[in-house]
Motif scaffolding. Structure first.
Motif, short mmCIF file in Angstrom:
data_model
loop_
_atom_site.label_atom_id
_atom_site.label_comp_id
_atom_site.label_asym_id
_atom_site.label_seq_id
_atom_site.Cartn_x
_atom_site.Cartn_y
_atom_site.Cartn_z
N PRO A 1 6.25 39.84 35.90
CA PRO A 1 7.08 39.42 34.77
C PRO A 1 6.98 37.90 34.58
O PRO A 1 6.76 37.15 35.53
CB PRO A 1 8.48 39.84 35.18
N MET A 2 7.20 37.46 33.35
CA MET A 2 7.19 36.03 33.08
C MET A 2 8.41 35.37 33.69
O MET A 2 9.49 35.96 33.74
CB MET A 2 7.18 35.79 31.56
N PRO A 3 8.26 34.14 34.18
CA PRO A 3 9.44 33.43 34.71
C PRO A 3 10.42 33.13 33.59
O PRO A 3 10.04 32.95 32.43
CB PRO A 3 8.85 32.16 35.31
N ALA A 4 11.70 33.08 33.95
CA ALA A 4 12.73 32.80 32.96
C ALA A 4 12.62 31.36 32.47
O ALA A 4 12.48 30.45 33.28
CB ALA A 4 14.11 33.03 33.56
N PRO A 5 12.64 31.15 31.16
CA PRO A 5 12.62 29.77 30.66
C PRO A 5 13.82 28.99 31.19
O PRO A 5 14.93 29.54 31.28
CB PRO A 5 12.72 29.96 29.14
N PRO A 6 13.63 27.73 31.58
CA PRO A 6 14.73 26.99 32.19
C PRO A 6 15.91 26.77 31.26
O PRO A 6 17.03 26.53 31.72
CB PRO A 6 14.09 25.66 32.58
N VAL A 26 35.99 41.17 28.52
CA VAL A 26 34.79 41.09 29.35
C VAL A 26 33.59 41.11 28.43
O VAL A 26 33.34 42.09 27.72
CB VAL A 26 34.73 42.26 30.36
N MET A 27 32.82 40.01 28.44
CA MET A 27 31.68 39.87 27.53
C MET A 27 30.57 39.09 28.21
O MET A 27 30.75 38.50 29.28
CB MET A 27 32.12 39.18 26.23
N ASP A 28 29.42 39.10 27.55
CA ASP A 28 28.27 38.31 27.98
C ASP A 28 28.13 37.09 27.09
O ASP A 28 28.50 37.13 25.90
CB ASP A 28 26.98 39.13 27.91
N VAL A 29 27.58 36.03 27.65
CA VAL A 29 27.38 34.79 26.89
C VAL A 29 25.93 34.35 27.08
O VAL A 29 25.47 34.15 28.21
CB VAL A 29 28.33 33.67 27.36
N LEU A 30 25.20 34.20 25.97
CA LEU A 30 23.82 33.75 26.02
C LEU A 30 23.77 32.27 25.64
O LEU A 30 24.28 31.88 24.59
CB LEU A 30 22.96 34.57 25.05
N ILE A 31 23.16 31.48 26.52
CA ILE A 31 23.09 30.03 26.31
C ILE A 31 21.62 29.63 26.23
O ILE A 31 20.84 29.93 27.13
CB ILE A 31 23.78 29.26 27.45
N ALA A 40 28.83 38.50 23.14
CA ALA A 40 28.98 39.91 22.78
C ALA A 40 29.29 40.72 24.03
O ALA A 40 29.17 40.24 25.16
CB ALA A 40 27.70 40.43 22.12
N GLU A 41 29.72 41.98 23.81
CA GLU A 41 30.08 42.82 24.93
C GLU A 41 28.87 43.15 25.80
O GLU A 41 28.99 43.33 27.00
CB GLU A 41 30.77 44.09 24.44
N ARG A 42 27.71 43.28 25.19
CA ARG A 42 26.51 43.59 25.97
C ARG A 42 25.30 42.91 25.34
O ARG A 42 25.00 43.14 24.17
CB ARG A 42 26.28 45.10 26.04
N ILE A 43 24.65 42.05 26.10
CA ILE A 43 23.47 41.34 25.62
C ILE A 43 22.32 41.63 26.58
O ILE A 43 22.46 41.47 27.80
CB ILE A 43 23.70 39.82 25.55
N GLU A 44 21.22 42.11 26.04
CA GLU A 44 20.05 42.34 26.88
C GLU A 44 19.50 40.98 27.33
O GLU A 44 19.29 40.08 26.52
CB GLU A 44 18.97 43.11 26.12
N PRO A 45 19.25 40.82 28.63
CA PRO A 45 18.87 39.49 29.13
C PRO A 45 17.49 39.03 28.68
O PRO A 45 17.27 37.83 28.53
CB PRO A 45 18.93 39.67 30.65
N GLY A 46 16.56 39.97 28.47
CA GLY A 46 15.22 39.54 28.11
C GLY A 46 14.67 38.60 29.16
O GLY A 46 14.65 38.91 30.36
N ALA A 47 14.24 37.41 28.74
CA ALA A 47 13.67 36.43 29.65
C ALA A 47 14.70 35.47 30.22
O ALA A 47 14.34 34.51 30.92
CB ALA A 47 12.58 35.64 28.93
N ALA A 48 16.00 35.70 29.94
CA ALA A 48 17.03 34.77 30.38
C ALA A 48 17.29 34.89 31.88
O ALA A 48 17.14 35.98 32.47
CB ALA A 48 18.33 35.02 29.62
N ARG A 49 17.68 33.80 32.48
CA ARG A 49 18.16 33.84 33.86
C ARG A 49 19.60 34.36 33.85
O ARG A 49 20.44 33.85 33.10
CB ARG A 49 18.11 32.45 34.49
#
Length: 259
Positions: A1-6, A26-31, A40-49
């Protein structure tokens, strides 16, 4: 897998307090690159750490709306300086050391992620800036902690010269007279070209004007001066005594930074 972008992070399963008064959920936060991109309540992480924050509470950062900081005054008698040492609209809160590290650390402990830093003395005090309270990065590659709006507002106060010296003004009447004359002089300079530089050129009537007030009467004086010169963007730093003239200040409709 590709490394997570910093610069891409997902805070997973946190109890998020999204806004004052909102029910925590209870939610997820994408930064992404230091900015909140999605909550949102559920966020697919994809390439996120992914950071598991189950059981933790996540709040939006507070902003301290008024933090006075020591700001060096221009050299008296230098090119363009005003005859009064209390009139320094050309000063900039970023020109000196800015927000002290100890103050920033104390603000962070209280949940403040940004501070509106203002020059701390004078009548026309100069430009403020909104700065991050983050610690300097260990790795210099990302640069300095974020600077939000530079030259965010022009700050004014009702500081008087001491009776023991030969300074002016020594009364509220004198302070207001000097404010009025300075605004008139600045408007006169703005109406025509001048070959020489002046501190008055830093006064922008369209900028946010923030008046630091020590009493409810000073708050009313600030509103009166602002109305005389048709300044539309005006805020007051309150003293805590606004309740003594509450109806009049409510009618004025100025935002007030409360102690």
């Amino acid at each position: 897998p590709m490394p997570a972008p910093p610069g891409l992070h997902l805070i997973d399963n946190a109890t998020v307090h999204a806004a004052p008064g909102a029910q925590p959920r209870v939610m997820d936060v994408l930064i992404r690159d230091g900015r909140i991109e999605r909550v949102a309540e559920r966020i697919e992480p994809g390439a996120a750490r992914v950071w598991n924050a189950e059981g933790m509470h996540l709040y939006a950062g507070f902003i301290d709306a008024y933090v006075p900081v020591a700001t060096a005054a221009p050299n008296d008698g230098g090119p363009g300086t005003h005859w009064s040492s209390l009139v320094t609209p050309q000063r900039d809160a970023l020109a000196g050391p800015g927000l002290p590290a100890s103050d920033a650390a104390e603000l962070r402990k209280l949940g403040f992620t940004a501070a509106h830093a203002s020059p701390d003395a004078g009548i026309f005090r100069g430009w403020s800036a909104v700065v991050s309270t983050a610690e300097p990065f260990a790795d210099p590659a990302p640069g300095r902690p974020p600077l939000y709006p530079a030259r965010a507002a022009q700050h004014l106060g009702f500081q008087r010269a001491g009776w023991s010296g030969d300074g002016y003004p020594t009364s509220h009447m004198g302070v207001v007279a000097l404010m009025r004359q300075t605004f008139l002089d600045a408007a006169h300079r703005a109406s025509a070209e001048h070959p020489d530089a002046s501190a008055l050129d830093a006064i922008d009537p369209a900028a946010l004007m923030v008046y630091d007030t020590g009493s409810e009467l000073e708050a009313m004086l600030a509103d009166k001066v602002a109305r005389e010169f048709a300044h539309e963007r005006v805020a007051l730093v309150g003293s805590g005594n606004e309740f003594k003239r509450l109806a009049a200040l409510a009618q004025a409709g100025r935002p007030v930074v409360v102690p």
